[in-house]
Motif scaffolding. Structure first.
Motif, PDB file in Angstrom:
ATOM      1  N   ILE A 114       0.827  -1.206   0.000  1.00  0.00           N
ATOM      2  CA  ILE A 114       0.000   0.000   0.000  1.00  0.00           C
ATOM      3  C   ILE A 114       0.865   1.261   0.000  1.00  0.00           C
ATOM      4  CG2 ILE A 114      -1.570   1.360   1.450  1.00  0.00           C
ATOM      5  CD1 ILE A 114      -2.876  -1.248   2.294  1.00  0.00           C
ATOM      6  N   THR A 197      -4.991   5.438   4.426  1.00  0.00           N
ATOM      7  CA  THR A 197      -5.039   4.051   3.981  1.00  0.00           C
ATOM      8  C   THR A 197      -6.067   3.264   4.791  1.00  0.00           C
ATOM      9  OG1 THR A 197      -3.226   3.417   5.471  1.00  0.00           O
ATOM     10  CG2 THR A 197      -2.630   4.117   3.251  1.00  0.00           C
ATOM     11  N   VAL A 228      -6.068   5.029  -0.152  1.00  0.00           N
ATOM     12  CA  VAL A 228      -6.222   3.619  -0.505  1.00  0.00           C
ATOM     13  C   VAL A 228      -7.421   3.075   0.260  1.00  0.00           C
ATOM     14  CG1 VAL A 228      -5.171   1.325  -0.523  1.00  0.00           C
ATOM     15  CG2 VAL A 228      -3.728   3.350  -0.817  1.00  0.00           C
ATOM     16  N   ARG A 267      -4.096   6.811 -10.412  1.00  0.00           N
ATOM     17  CA  ARG A 267      -5.043   5.946  -9.703  1.00  0.00           C
ATOM     18  C   ARG A 267      -5.097   4.594 -10.392  1.00  0.00           C
ATOM     19  NH1 ARG A 267     -11.049   8.505 -10.699  1.00  0.00           N
ATOM     20  NH2 ARG A 267     -10.752   9.294 -12.819  1.00  0.00           N
ATOM     21  N   VAL A 270      -4.773  -1.731  -6.479  1.00  0.00           N
ATOM     22  CA  VAL A 270      -3.625  -2.127  -5.666  1.00  0.00           C
ATOM     23  C   VAL A 270      -3.156  -3.521  -6.049  1.00  0.00           C
ATOM     24  CG1 VAL A 270      -2.869  -2.638  -3.299  1.00  0.00           C
ATOM     25  CG2 VAL A 270      -4.264  -0.614  -3.769  1.00  0.00           C
ATOM     26  N   TYR A 277      -6.467   2.685  -5.337  1.00  0.00           N
ATOM     27  CA  TYR A 277      -5.744   3.830  -4.791  1.00  0.00           C
ATOM     28  C   TYR A 277      -5.875   5.016  -5.730  1.00  0.00           C
ATOM     29  CZ  TYR A 277      -2.009   3.418  -8.248  1.00  0.00           C
ATOM     30  OH  TYR A 277      -1.304   3.403  -9.432  1.00  0.00           O
TER      31      TYR A 277
END
Length: 292
Positions: A114, A197, A228, A267, A270, A277
């Protein structure tokens, strides 16, 4: 198992709590066996979904949910109106246990994946909003090195306390404090990077808008924000609909950030656990116009 965890799970009914935790561990071990036995994607997915349902049903059901999360306090008419805080998790030890289960004991690798989208550089000043128990903030601290700085904020004092203890054990200097995403206790233009996140799905719509305002305020002109979160799942027939902790429509988040004065620079997916993200930066052309 920690006595406080049992008390949190079912308000002190230790025997029932033992049974619950035992069932969760059996589900977890069974899941590992299924992953080893099946090479097809559908059986693995169905069993994974079933395990998640078991964990959520046992650990966040009824009294556990009441202790794990507390929605925004509703003030009396004469009290000052509280910000749109959203859902606040309070059982820090239980949170870490659940993350360990859901990542199969590989939380650090999961967090590293991440964090890679932030592209942190040595010497940068980083703010982790909704830092939880601090795992991501500590990884970020190692990446920015001795010349950098990392702060973390969370609405839960219990999470901040555990994060501070983790930093002390790791010998890392990270400034953890209790604050909301909608009222960041920092000066204008203080940070190179803001991290959010797996936090955005805890915020109500109004809270997300307020976060965008605050993020723009505390970021440096050339800074960036990384968000995220779980992607909005496609529409499914009710027969095959599984419960999930939460999700975010990042396309809508991107539109909101643009209205706030951000440019979306990157963007995508993930690549694990249905996460997406986006990376946004302040629109420097708008900043220049406002300065005139």
């Amino acid at each position: 198992m920690h006595q406080r965890l049992f008390g949190t799970i079912l308000g002190g009914h230790a025997l029932v709590a033992v049974v619950k935790v035992a069932v969760v561990l059996v589900a977890f071990l069974s899941l590992r066996q299924v992953n080893a036995l099946f090479s097809l994607g559908i059986p693995v997915f169905l069993f994974h979904a079933g395990a998640l349902v078991v964990i959520v049903s046992l650990l966040i059901w009824q009294s556990a949910h009441g202790r794990l999360s507390a929605k925004t306090h509703r003030p009396a008419a004469r009290e000052e109106k509280a910000p749109h805080v959203g859902i606040t998790l309070h059982s820090a030890a239980l949170y870490d246990t659940l993350v360990w289960l859901l990542t199969f004991g590989r939380e650090r690798a999961f967090r590293e994946t991440i964090l890679s989208f932030a592209k942190l550089k040595p010497g940068e000043v980083v703010l982790d909003v909704g830092c939880g128990t601090g795992t991501t903030a500590l990884l970020a601290r190692r990446k920015v090195g001795p010349e950098g700085r990392v702060d973390g904020v969370d609405a839960s004092a219990e999470m901040v306390k555990r994060a501070t203890a983790k930093a002390r054990r790791a010998g890392l200097q990270v400034g953890f404090s209790t604050a909301t995403a909608q009222e960041l206790p920092f000066k204008d233009g203080e940070f190179d990077v803001i991290l959010s996140t797996l936090m955005f799905h805890h915020l109500p719509k109004k809270g997300r808008e307020e976060f965008g305002r605050e993020a723009l305020r505390v970021l440096k002109p050339g800074g960036r924000v990384l968000i995220v979160d779980f992607a909005k799942p496609p529409r499914q027939k009710s027969t095959f609909r599984f419960h999930r902790h939460g999700h975010v429509d990042l396309d809508r988040v991107a539109a909101d950030l643009r209205r706030r004065g951000f440019n979306i620079v990157e963007r995508g997916d993930v690549g694990t656990k249905g996460l997406r993200y986006l990376v946004a930066q302040p629109d420097l052309s708008l900043t220049a116009l406002e300065a005139r």
